[in-house]
Write a protein that holds these residues in place. Sequence first.
Motif, PDB file in Angstrom:
ATOM      1  N   HIS A 129       0.803  -1.228   0.000  1.00  0.00           N
ATOM      2  CA  HIS A 129       0.000   0.000   0.000  1.00  0.00           C
ATOM      3  C   HIS A 129       0.835   1.277   0.000  1.00  0.00           C
ATOM      4  N   HIS A 130       2.158   1.146  -0.009  1.00  0.00           N
ATOM      5  CA  HIS A 130       2.998   2.322  -0.203  1.00  0.00           C
ATOM      6  C   HIS A 130       2.665   3.000  -1.528  1.00  0.00           C
ATOM      7  N   LYS A 131       2.827   4.285  -1.552  1.00  0.00           N
ATOM      8  CA  LYS A 131       2.747   5.016  -2.818  1.00  0.00           C
ATOM      9  C   LYS A 131       4.056   5.775  -3.007  1.00  0.00           C
ATOM     10  N   ARG A 132       4.587   5.698  -4.224  1.00  0.00           N
ATOM     11  CA  ARG A 132       5.846   6.376  -4.526  1.00  0.00           C
ATOM     12  C   ARG A 132       5.705   7.182  -5.816  1.00  0.00           C
ATOM     13  N   ASP A 133       6.367   8.338  -5.811  1.00  0.00           N
ATOM     14  CA  ASP A 133       6.359   9.227  -6.980  1.00  0.00           C
ATOM     15  C   ASP A 133       7.490   8.789  -7.908  1.00  0.00           C
ATOM     16  N   PHE A 134       7.325   7.631  -8.548  1.00  0.00           N
ATOM     17  CA  PHE A 134       8.366   7.073  -9.415  1.00  0.00           C
ATOM     18  C   PHE A 134       8.649   8.035 -10.570  1.00  0.00           C
ATOM     19  N   THR A 135       9.934   8.387 -10.730  1.00  0.00           N
ATOM     20  CA  THR A 135      10.321   9.372 -11.748  1.00  0.00           C
ATOM     21  C   THR A 135      11.408   8.776 -12.638  1.00  0.00           C
ATOM     22  N   TYR A 136      11.171   8.827 -13.938  1.00  0.00           N
ATOM     23  CA  TYR A 136      12.081   8.201 -14.900  1.00  0.00           C
ATOM     24  C   TYR A 136      13.382   8.987 -15.013  1.00  0.00           C
ATOM     25  N   ILE A 137      14.480   8.269 -15.174  1.00  0.00           N
ATOM     26  CA  ILE A 137      15.807   8.871 -15.147  1.00  0.00           C
ATOM     27  C   ILE A 137      15.980   9.990 -16.181  1.00  0.00           C
ATOM     28  N   ASP A 138      15.464   9.827 -17.393  1.00  0.00           N
ATOM     29  CA  ASP A 138      15.637  10.866 -18.412  1.00  0.00           C
ATOM     30  C   ASP A 138      14.944  12.164 -18.008  1.00  0.00           C
ATOM     31  N   ASP A 139      13.773  12.041 -17.363  1.00  0.00           N
ATOM     32  CA  ASP A 139      13.067  13.230 -16.885  1.00  0.00           C
ATOM     33  C   ASP A 139      13.852  13.916 -15.775  1.00  0.00           C
ATOM     34  N   ILE A 140      14.432  13.106 -14.889  1.00  0.00           N
ATOM     35  CA  ILE A 140      15.248  13.649 -13.804  1.00  0.00           C
ATOM     36  C   ILE A 140      16.453  14.412 -14.350  1.00  0.00           C
ATOM     37  N   VAL A 141      17.175  13.802 -15.277  1.00  0.00           N
ATOM     38  CA  VAL A 141      18.374  14.433 -15.833  1.00  0.00           C
ATOM     39  C   VAL A 141      18.014  15.741 -16.534  1.00  0.00           C
ATOM     40  N   GLU A 142      16.906  15.748 -17.254  1.00  0.00           N
ATOM     41  CA  GLU A 142      16.456  16.984 -17.906  1.00  0.00           C
ATOM     42  C   GLU A 142      16.229  18.081 -16.863  1.00  0.00           C
ATOM     43  N   GLY A 143      15.602  17.719 -15.747  1.00  0.00           N
ATOM     44  CA  GLY A 143      15.363  18.701 -14.693  1.00  0.00           C
ATOM     45  C   GLY A 143      16.635  19.204 -14.053  1.00  0.00           C
ATOM     46  N   VAL A 144      17.605  18.321 -13.848  1.00  0.00           N
ATOM     47  CA  VAL A 144      18.879  18.733 -13.250  1.00  0.00           C
ATOM     48  C   VAL A 144      19.616  19.695 -14.176  1.00  0.00           C
ATOM     49  N   VAL A 145      19.654  19.375 -15.463  1.00  0.00           N
ATOM     50  CA  VAL A 145      20.349  20.236 -16.429  1.00  0.00           C
ATOM     51  C   VAL A 145      19.702  21.619 -16.486  1.00  0.00           C
ATOM     52  N   ARG A 146      18.382  21.643 -16.546  1.00  0.00           N
ATOM     53  CA  ARG A 146      17.682  22.938 -16.584  1.00  0.00           C
ATOM     54  C   ARG A 146      17.956  23.750 -15.322  1.00  0.00           C
ATOM     55  N   THR A 147      18.001  23.084 -14.187  1.00  0.00           N
ATOM     56  CA  THR A 147      18.278  23.775 -12.921  1.00  0.00           C
ATOM     57  C   THR A 147      19.709  24.292 -12.878  1.00  0.00           C
ATOM     58  N   LEU A 148      20.641  23.469 -13.337  1.00  0.00           N
ATOM     59  CA  LEU A 148      22.047  23.871 -13.373  1.00  0.00           C
ATOM     60  C   LEU A 148      22.237  25.131 -14.219  1.00  0.00           C
ATOM     61  N   ASP A 149      21.514  25.209 -15.318  1.00  0.00           N
ATOM     62  CA  ASP A 149      21.659  26.343 -16.240  1.00  0.00           C
ATOM     63  C   ASP A 149      21.036  27.626 -15.710  1.00  0.00           C
ATOM     64  N   GLN A 150      20.118  27.502 -14.757  1.00  0.00           N
ATOM     65  CA  GLN A 150      19.484  28.700 -14.190  1.00  0.00           C
ATOM     66  C   GLN A 150      20.046  28.949 -12.795  1.00  0.00           C
ATOM     67  N   VAL A 151      20.997  29.813 -12.703  1.00  0.00           N
ATOM     68  CA  VAL A 151      21.690  30.073 -11.435  1.00  0.00           C
ATOM     69  C   VAL A 151      20.717  30.650 -10.408  1.00  0.00           C
ATOM     70  N   ALA A 152      20.782  30.115  -9.190  1.00  0.00           N
ATOM     71  CA  ALA A 152      19.903  30.588  -8.115  1.00  0.00           C
ATOM     72  C   ALA A 152      20.137  32.065  -7.824  1.00  0.00           C
ATOM     73  N   LEU A 153      19.038  32.792  -7.638  1.00  0.00           N
ATOM     74  CA  LEU A 153      19.089  34.222  -7.344  1.00  0.00           C
ATOM     75  C   LEU A 153      18.393  34.510  -6.021  1.00  0.00           C
ATOM     76  N   PRO A 154      18.725  35.621  -5.388  1.00  0.00           N
ATOM     77  CA  PRO A 154      17.983  36.011  -4.180  1.00  0.00           C
ATOM     78  C   PRO A 154      16.527  36.302  -4.514  1.00  0.00           C
ATOM     79  N   ASN A 155      15.657  36.038  -3.561  1.00  0.00           N
ATOM     80  CA  ASN A 155      14.246  36.391  -3.698  1.00  0.00           C
ATOM     81  C   ASN A 155      14.049  37.769  -3.059  1.00  0.00           C
TER      82      ASN A 155
END
Length: 335
Positions: free
Chosen positions: A213-239
């Motif tokens: 009965h566990h539920k997990r937000d299974f995320t495919y590796i290609d989707d994860i890598v795409e998200g990491v690359v997009r995040t890496l390219d957008q440098v964190a800024l102050p809010n």
Amino acid sequence: MKILVTGTAGFIGAQLAYRLLERGDEVIGVDNVNDYYDVSLKEARLQRLIGHPRFTEVRQDVADRAAMANIFAKHRPERVVHLAAQAGVRYSLENPNAYVESNLVGFMNILEGCRHNAVKHLVFASSSSVYGANEAMPFSVEDNVDHPLSLYAASKKANELMAHSYSHLYGLPTTGLRFFTVYGPWGRPDMAPFIFTKKILAGEPIDVFNHGHHKRDFTYIDDIVEGVVRTLDQVALPNSDWSAQAPDPATSKAPYRIYNIGSNNPVELSRFIEIIEKRTGKKAQKNLLPMQPGDVLATYANIDSLSNDVGYKPETPVEEGMANFVDWYREFYQV
């Protein structure tokens, strides 16, 4: 860019390094290739990278302070993706010291390397485990994460706090990604998709905790890598709108961001097993067991902020992703 990636013998690290090389970046890959799980699988991942003209392999433990200082000074990376860590919730009950060494001491060495070598952006792996006892679904980066249920989760929460302090003190842009259950080809042998596939194909019984009965937000590796690359390219800024009177936990007056990175589509474990059964053509023998210490009942990611900020949109349904994994497993292990 010249990018330092730690954990390049690992599941996400190897796939990320491969993707960065494909797009033309130079990658310095750091991993100690430890024996937490099958070393031959780690070596096979690395073989896909070694020999590439823009890949430099460094076999080193991130917890080695002098070695990491030398790596940063020698290679002078522009950006860093820190994925190396002692993983696993259950193993943290058996060997807690491994988590202190790798996840706390190791992360400290990464922060110091970034600080002293003018790194422009540090992206680091956090985990959905930080949500701990929180039962509000879906998990939001606005939620309280002060009640971890394992030392692994506590170490990842500590990483977020340590990163914020360096963003505040030294202006180091840092972005933490709370990964949800990642799966796919080249995946980790200690995780359910791999364990279930291996045992079902071998005709061996599988342990199904919480009676499936566990539920997990299974995320495919290609989707994860795409998200990491997009995040890496957008440098964190102050809010600029951040308020100490009503503090936003996911942003800061410092250049600091926290995001969930998942599929936003949780699947019950029993359904997940059915998907594997269909692809393998074999019926699972199930040992139905109670919930384990340190486990959480469900993980479900609210990914609105990551979608809004970098356009992240996971596109791989679990049926397709697990078909790819089962096919890879059969080919890799000649089953």
